[in-house]
Design an enzyme around this catalytic site. Structure first.
Site, short mmCIF file in Angstrom:
data_model
loop_
_atom_site.label_atom_id
_atom_site.label_comp_id
_atom_site.label_asym_id
_atom_site.label_seq_id
_atom_site.Cartn_x
_atom_site.Cartn_y
_atom_site.Cartn_z
N GLN A 240 0.82 -1.21 0.00
CA GLN A 240 0.00 0.00 0.00
C GLN A 240 0.86 1.26 0.00
O GLN A 240 1.75 1.40 0.83
CB GLN A 240 -0.89 0.01 1.23
CG GLN A 240 -1.74 1.27 1.33
CD GLN A 240 -2.91 1.05 2.26
OE1 GLN A 240 -2.78 1.17 3.48
NE2 GLN A 240 -4.06 0.71 1.70
N HIS A 242 0.54 4.94 0.86
CA HIS A 242 -0.37 5.85 1.56
C HIS A 242 -0.36 7.18 0.81
O HIS A 242 0.71 7.70 0.48
CB HIS A 242 0.09 6.06 3.00
CG HIS A 242 -0.96 6.68 3.87
ND1 HIS A 242 -1.35 7.98 3.72
CD2 HIS A 242 -1.71 6.16 4.87
CE1 HIS A 242 -2.30 8.25 4.61
NE2 HIS A 242 -2.54 7.16 5.32
N GLU A 255 -4.90 9.64 7.27
CA GLU A 255 -6.09 9.81 6.46
C GLU A 255 -7.19 10.48 7.27
O GLU A 255 -8.14 11.04 6.73
CB GLU A 255 -6.53 8.40 6.03
CG GLU A 255 -7.60 8.31 5.02
CD GLU A 255 -7.70 6.85 4.55
OE1 GLU A 255 -6.72 6.31 4.01
OE2 GLU A 255 -8.77 6.26 4.75
N ARG A 286 -7.35 3.96 -0.44
CA ARG A 286 -6.00 4.51 -0.58
C ARG A 286 -5.38 4.26 -1.95
O ARG A 286 -4.68 5.12 -2.48
CB ARG A 286 -5.10 3.94 0.51
CG ARG A 286 -5.44 4.52 1.86
CD ARG A 286 -4.58 3.93 2.95
NE ARG A 286 -4.95 4.54 4.23
CZ ARG A 286 -4.51 4.11 5.40
NH1 ARG A 286 -3.71 3.07 5.48
NH2 ARG A 286 -4.88 4.73 6.50
N HIS A 353 3.64 2.23 2.67
CA HIS A 353 3.09 2.31 4.01
C HIS A 353 2.81 0.95 4.64
O HIS A 353 3.03 0.74 5.82
CB HIS A 353 1.79 3.12 3.95
CG HIS A 353 1.10 3.31 5.26
ND1 HIS A 353 1.72 3.91 6.33
CD2 HIS A 353 -0.16 3.01 5.67
CE1 HIS A 353 0.87 3.97 7.35
NE2 HIS A 353 -0.27 3.41 6.97
N ARG A 398 -5.63 -2.48 1.63
CA ARG A 398 -6.21 -2.40 2.97
C ARG A 398 -6.95 -1.08 3.16
O ARG A 398 -6.49 -0.04 2.71
CB ARG A 398 -5.09 -2.50 4.01
CG ARG A 398 -5.56 -2.27 5.44
CD ARG A 398 -4.47 -2.52 6.45
NE ARG A 398 -3.41 -1.53 6.45
CZ ARG A 398 -3.51 -0.31 6.97
NH1 ARG A 398 -4.65 0.10 7.51
NH2 ARG A 398 -2.48 0.52 6.95
#
Lengths: 587, 231
Positions: A240, A242, A255, A286, A353, A398
């Site tokens: 991921q 971010h 976030e 994301r 991230h 995620r």
């Protein structure tokens, strides 16, 4: 074998959120538990989580675990296993209330209940509108949670081995995991720990990227140990990015800023997320937001002299809201971006991230691997939880706040399952004769090497390769080149040399051992990413732009031995409710 | 940039010494930790703790030009050269900038740093008003870096008997929590000529806390509660 030995019922490797939650479950039940941590437990990376932990408490408006489940499956781009996702979302309220009872200092509503804020991808009624589901302690939720869990473990008299690095798993001839070999940093001593059950809770490996929100300790040690013990790594192509890391510094900006009403702007001052995600806008998931930002930058609408970032504007929230709900963010922005967000926007850029993939497990935390016809045969005696595990609840992407939830739900679940395992396996199994050989050989190579490249130089090469070849957007040729380059890095890792040969707190030796683990994760990432010829969640291929459910609705399994891949099906069958069939994903 | 760093390896060195480094920085090196990592890439034997590199984990507390702080959130531009780095004062040195923090954590553990509430928990959360929750602000954010306790002369003299500002801040964090039922027991545990009362409000702790917390204030509030229950 000459090394000293100790015996515990359970060895837990890692003292972050999931390790501490599992330790608590077992310690409070009276088991003899040893928790190993490279750092004092409250320094684990859970401490850096900011925005919140998700649970459909419904404190702010109507909410339901089934909506949370739908959001998580959709967020995962349908790669998440629906049994595990149902399990997690149904358990969410229970584990959050427990955490509150342990003393977690959640923010409060006027009626005294836990305050919840909106977060990306979380919605009411199957995607209709954003919902406030993230239970928050200002913007320090991870810090508050990690300290609360540590404190509770102190009261439960859990046994900690602080500043110990676990080197390898010990598997006997039948494949049962019977303990670990660990190194005490302060003395340089290596000790064999015999255990009836071993739980890996070592966190992610985000340090394989050049630009990362992750702490220095996030080096994928558990993944390295598992891979060396013949266990595959699942879905390692999914990392991921971010959306909001501080440009240039990589420090995370939660976030929750957008949850509280912050918005992203391009060089023209345009709120560009309205074009990419008309309903959820800045609160799309994301992967969607990061790709949109990258697209804006690529098309020349980036900000700054290099046009290489966008802006996160939150001054319109007012100084009171910022000071009350986002005080840590203000501190970070002033320190690392030299802007005070009550007046100016924060320069941000997508930053690595979170690792969605990891050691394959079921929702009891048991490690599973294919054997014969069974794609998920249990590896006896071994568990994995938290970011190092792939249950898989996060699939290809995620949702924010689901990571802290994952730690609590599966930490507890694994703790309970281990307790059951101990009841049926009351004896320690014998250690194999070669229990410590692998670890001893690794240490001996590092201690004996007189000349070679520095660990810092090889680490830098690895991070550069991963960053360049496995970033937000990927292509076949880029990945092919990356696979070749990372193999070269892996060869170099085994020829490093450290100058410092002393025993007492030798951090150079620790970093050399960590690099071995990171190189395994980096190779798994590139090889898995090259093979997956589709775009799904965080894995975006410019040469295969669509999700391909016909060929790729399956989990990757990478094996260190032969650097090869296998696949296993996604579990689309929840525990009690109807399956959520894959649909086109729009926000 | 010039540095002078405390070095001690018990296996090799009879006694500690200061070693000079002159390191060429890159434009991306903004914080002290960035510079130390540059030095380490030339000399991997320099020992220090580090992790989050954003001031939330509390690993890299050290004495910087005579003042305790976290290396990762100390801007290089504010530092006078040569930058003198020493381990946190008052604790035994294991090696270089790494100190033995056992004493510090023992004191922390001794205040029972966990919520005590023996009433059966409700089905949902225990309720707490926003005002009561606000009492915990400035207390729960502590990162246990030990910058405060190791800048406190009272802690230097009696590290085994005086709890030190960090532990006392945490003691008050639970006294102040309306969900905690052990206030009286907690005050008993602190009512001792040393544990609490060795604080002479020198306020070094407040001055150095990298998170801007105020242990002296918390200690004052504990003392107030002690007085209150005596009358």
């Amino acid at each position: 074998m000459g090394l000293s030995r100790q015996k515990y019922d359970v060895v837990i490797v890692g003292g972050g959120g999931s390790g501490l939650r599992a330790a608590l479950q077992l310690s409070e039940a009276g088991h003899h538990v040893a928790v190993f941590s490279k750092v004092f437990p409250t320094r684990s990376h859970t401490v850096a989580a900011q925005g919140g932990i998700s649970a459909s408490l419904g404190n702010m408006q109507e909410d339901h675990w089934l909506w949370h489940m739908y959001d998580t499956i959709k967020g995962s781009d349908y790669l998440g296993d629906q049994d595990a996702i149902e399990f997690m979302c149904r358990k969410a309220s229970e584990v959050v209330y427990e955490l509150e009872h342990y003393g977690m200092p959640f923010d409060r509503n006027a009626d005294g209940t836990i305050y919840q804020r909106p977060f990306g991808g979380h919605s009411q009624n199957f995607g209709e509108r954003p919902v406030q589901r993230a239970c928050a302690a200002a913007d320090r939720t991870g810090h508050a949670m990690l300290h609360t869990l540590y404190q509770r473990n102190v009261s439960a008299h859990c046994h900690f081995f602080v500043e110990w690095m676990v080197l390898d798993l010990i598997r006997d001839y039948e494949g049962v995991v019977v303990g670990v070999v660990a190194l005490e940093m302060e003395t340089g001593d290596t000790v064999v720990f015999q255990a009836k059950a071993t739980v890996l809770a070592t966190g992610g490996a985000g340090r394989i990227f050049q630009s990362s929100t992750n702490a220095f300790i996030n080096t994928g040690d558990g993944l390295g140990m598992a891979a060396r013990a013949g266990i595959p790594l699942e879905d390692m192509e999914f990392w991921q990015f971010h959306p909001t890391g501080v440009a240039g510094a990589g420090i995370l900006i939660t976030e929750g800023v957008r949850g509280e009403g912050g918005i992203l702007l391009n060089a023209n001052g345009e709120r560009f997320m309205e074009r990419y995600a008309p309903h959820m806008k800045d609160l799309a998931s994301r992967d969607v937001v990061s790709r949109a930002m990258d697209q804006e930058i690529k098309e020349g609408r980036g900000v700054g002299p290099e046009k290489d970032h966008v802006l996160l504007k939150l001054d319109h929230l007012g100084v009171e809201v910022i000071q009350k709900r986002l005080p840590g963010i203000r501190e970070i922005a002033i320190k690392f971006a030299h802007v005070d967000p009550v007046r100016e926007p924060i320069p941000v850029v997508p930053t690595c991230h979170y690792q969605m993939g990891g050691i394959p497990t079921n929702y009891y935390g048991q490690v599973v691997a294919p054997k014969g016809d069974n794609p998920a045969e249990v590896v006896p005696g071994l568990y994995a939880i938290g970011e190092c595990a792939c249950v898989s609840v996060h699939g290809a992407n995620r949702l924010g706040t689901n990571s802290l939830l994952d730690l609590l739900v599966f930490g507890k679940s694994a703790g309970d399952h281990v307790a059951g395992w101990l009841a049926t396996n009351p004896q320690h199994r014998d250690l194999p004769g070669d229990a410590a050989d692998q670890s001893v050989a690794r240490l001996s190579r590092i201690d004996k090497a007189q000349s070679g490249e520095s660990v810092a130089a090889v680490s830098a090469s690895m991070r550069k390769v991963v960053q360049h070849h496995a970033g937000v957007f990927r292509t076949g040729p880029l990945l092919e080149e990356g696979v070749v380059k990372i193999s070269e890095v892996v060869d170099r890792v085994h020829c490093t040399a450290i100058q410092d040969k002393s025993r007492v707190f030798n951090t150079a030796r620790i970093e050399a051992l960590e690099l071995e683990n990171m190189a395994i994760v980096a190779q798994a990432t590139l090889v898995s990413a090259l093979a997956r010829q589709e775009s799904r969640g965080a894995h975006a291929r410019d040469d295969f732009r669509e999700r391909d459910d016909k060929n790729w609705l399956k989990h990757s399994l990478w094996y260190l031995e032969e650097n090869r891949l296998e696949y296993k099906p996604v579990n689309l069958q929840p525990l009690t409710v109807e399956s959520f069939e894959p649909k086109v994903r729009v926000y | 940039m010039k540095f002078s760093i405390y070095r001690y390896n018990p296996e090799k060195d009879e006694k500690p010494y200061m070693k000079d480094y002159d390191v060429e920085l890159q434009h991306t090196d903004r914080m002290l930790l960035d510079a130390i990592l540059r030095i380490r890439s030339m000399d991997d034997s320099l020992g220090l703790r580090k992790s989050c590199r954003e001031g939330v984990c509390g690993s890299d507390g050290m004495n910087i030009n005579g003042r305790n702080g976290l290396a990762c959130i100390t801007p290089l531009k504010d530092l006078k050269e040569p930058v003198v780095l020493r381990p946190l004062p008052g604790l035994p040195v294991i090696r270089d900038l790494i100190v033995d923090m056992s004493q510090f954590f023992r004191q922390y553990h001794s205040v029972k740093p966990y919520l005590i509430n023996d009433s059966p928990p409700p089905q949902k959360e225990r309720l707490q008003s926003p005002e009561d929750r606000e009492e915990l602000n400035g207390l729960y954010e502590c990162v246990l870096c030990a910058c405060c306790s190791t800048s406190c002369p009272s802690f230097w003299w009696n590290p085994d008997k005086f709890l030190g500002p960090a532990a006392l801040l945490q003691a008050y964090r639970f006294i102040a929590d309306t969900r905690d039922e052990a206030t009286s027991e907690r005050l008993d545990n602190l009512d001792d000529p040393y544990r609490l009362f060795r604080c002479h409000t020198i306020m070094n702790c407040v001055d150095v806390c990298p998170k801007g917390l105020n242990p002296t204030n918390a200690i004052g509030k504990i003392k107030e509660q002690m007085v209150k229950r005596m009358v």
